[in-house]
Design a protein around this motif. Sequence first.
Motif, short mmCIF file in Angstrom:
data_model
loop_
_atom_site.label_atom_id
_atom_site.label_comp_id
_atom_site.label_asym_id
_atom_site.label_seq_id
_atom_site.Cartn_x
_atom_site.Cartn_y
_atom_site.Cartn_z
N ASP A 99 0.72 -1.10 -0.09
CA ASP A 99 -0.01 0.19 0.04
C ASP A 99 0.85 1.35 -0.13
OD1 ASP A 99 -2.58 1.39 0.37
OD2 ASP A 99 -3.16 -0.37 1.30
N ARG A 100 0.43 2.44 -0.06
CA ARG A 100 0.94 3.44 -0.09
C ARG A 100 1.05 4.16 1.24
NH1 ARG A 100 0.65 7.51 -5.32
NH2 ARG A 100 2.04 8.65 -4.15
N THR A 101 0.02 3.75 2.02
CA THR A 101 -0.22 4.29 3.18
C THR A 101 -0.34 3.27 4.52
OG1 THR A 101 -2.60 4.00 3.25
CG2 THR A 101 -1.67 6.09 2.22
N PRO A 102 -0.29 3.85 5.73
CA PRO A 102 -0.13 2.78 6.63
C PRO A 102 -1.45 1.98 6.94
CG PRO A 102 0.68 4.83 7.47
CD PRO A 102 0.21 4.97 6.05
N TRP A 103 -2.58 2.82 6.54
CA TRP A 103 -3.94 2.12 6.54
C TRP A 103 -5.00 3.09 5.63
CZ3 TRP A 103 -5.62 -2.35 6.87
CH2 TRP A 103 -6.62 -2.70 7.62
N GLY A 104 -6.18 3.28 5.90
CA GLY A 104 -6.73 4.09 5.22
C GLY A 104 -7.52 3.55 3.77
N PRO A 105 -7.73 4.30 3.02
CA PRO A 105 -8.30 4.07 1.85
C PRO A 105 -7.34 2.97 1.00
CG PRO A 105 -8.76 6.18 1.91
CD PRO A 105 -8.07 5.82 2.99
N LEU A 106 -7.68 2.20 0.27
CA LEU A 106 -6.65 1.26 -0.45
C LEU A 106 -6.00 2.24 -1.63
CD1 LEU A 106 -8.78 -1.96 -1.00
CD2 LEU A 106 -6.52 -1.88 0.27
N TYR A 107 -4.77 1.81 -1.63
CA TYR A 107 -4.13 2.69 -2.70
C TYR A 107 -2.71 1.89 -2.95
CZ TYR A 107 -2.60 6.78 -5.80
OH TYR A 107 -2.00 7.25 -6.75
N PHE A 108 -2.61 1.02 -4.06
CA PHE A 108 -1.58 -0.17 -4.51
C PHE A 108 -0.65 0.67 -4.95
CE2 PHE A 108 -3.93 -2.92 -2.01
CZ PHE A 108 -4.87 -3.64 -2.71
N ASP A 109 0.68 0.21 -4.69
CA ASP A 109 1.80 0.87 -5.61
C ASP A 109 2.85 -0.10 -6.15
OD1 ASP A 109 3.65 2.73 -3.10
OD2 ASP A 109 3.01 0.51 -3.11
N TYR A 110 3.03 -1.31 -5.44
CA TYR A 110 3.81 -2.27 -5.85
C TYR A 110 3.24 -3.73 -5.74
CZ TYR A 110 7.73 1.20 -6.16
OH TYR A 110 8.41 2.24 -6.58
#
Length: 121
Positions: A99-110
């Motif tokens: 993910d791009r963040t520790p939690w919150g909305p899903l936002y995949f980057d790798y």
Amino acid sequence: EVQLTESGGGLVQPGGSLRLSCAASGFIFSNYAMSWVRQAPGKGLEWVSRINNLGESTTYADSVKGRFSISRDTAKNTLYLQMNSLKAEDTAVYYCVKDRTPWGPLYFDYWGQGTQVTVSS
């Protein structure tokens, strides 16, 4: 360079168990949520499970709830997926996703390269 390397896939009979692992490198593992996403033959991507950066919170797709368990070992920079009571419909390529963040909305980057799980008698 971010690297995600899955392992642990294979052929298992219905009702059996497998544990997938994902070795992570190239980033601070404890800073980011991680997910497992799968793709069955001829179908689209299906999100399976997610865990927050420190392993305190987890979520699951309804299709695997109660059968799969996600966890992480920050000391080993490794993500896991314990899969129990496997069904034929769990047959898929399983991807480890950062993910791009520790939690919150899903936002995949790798994404990892995937590991094949086949459930068949």
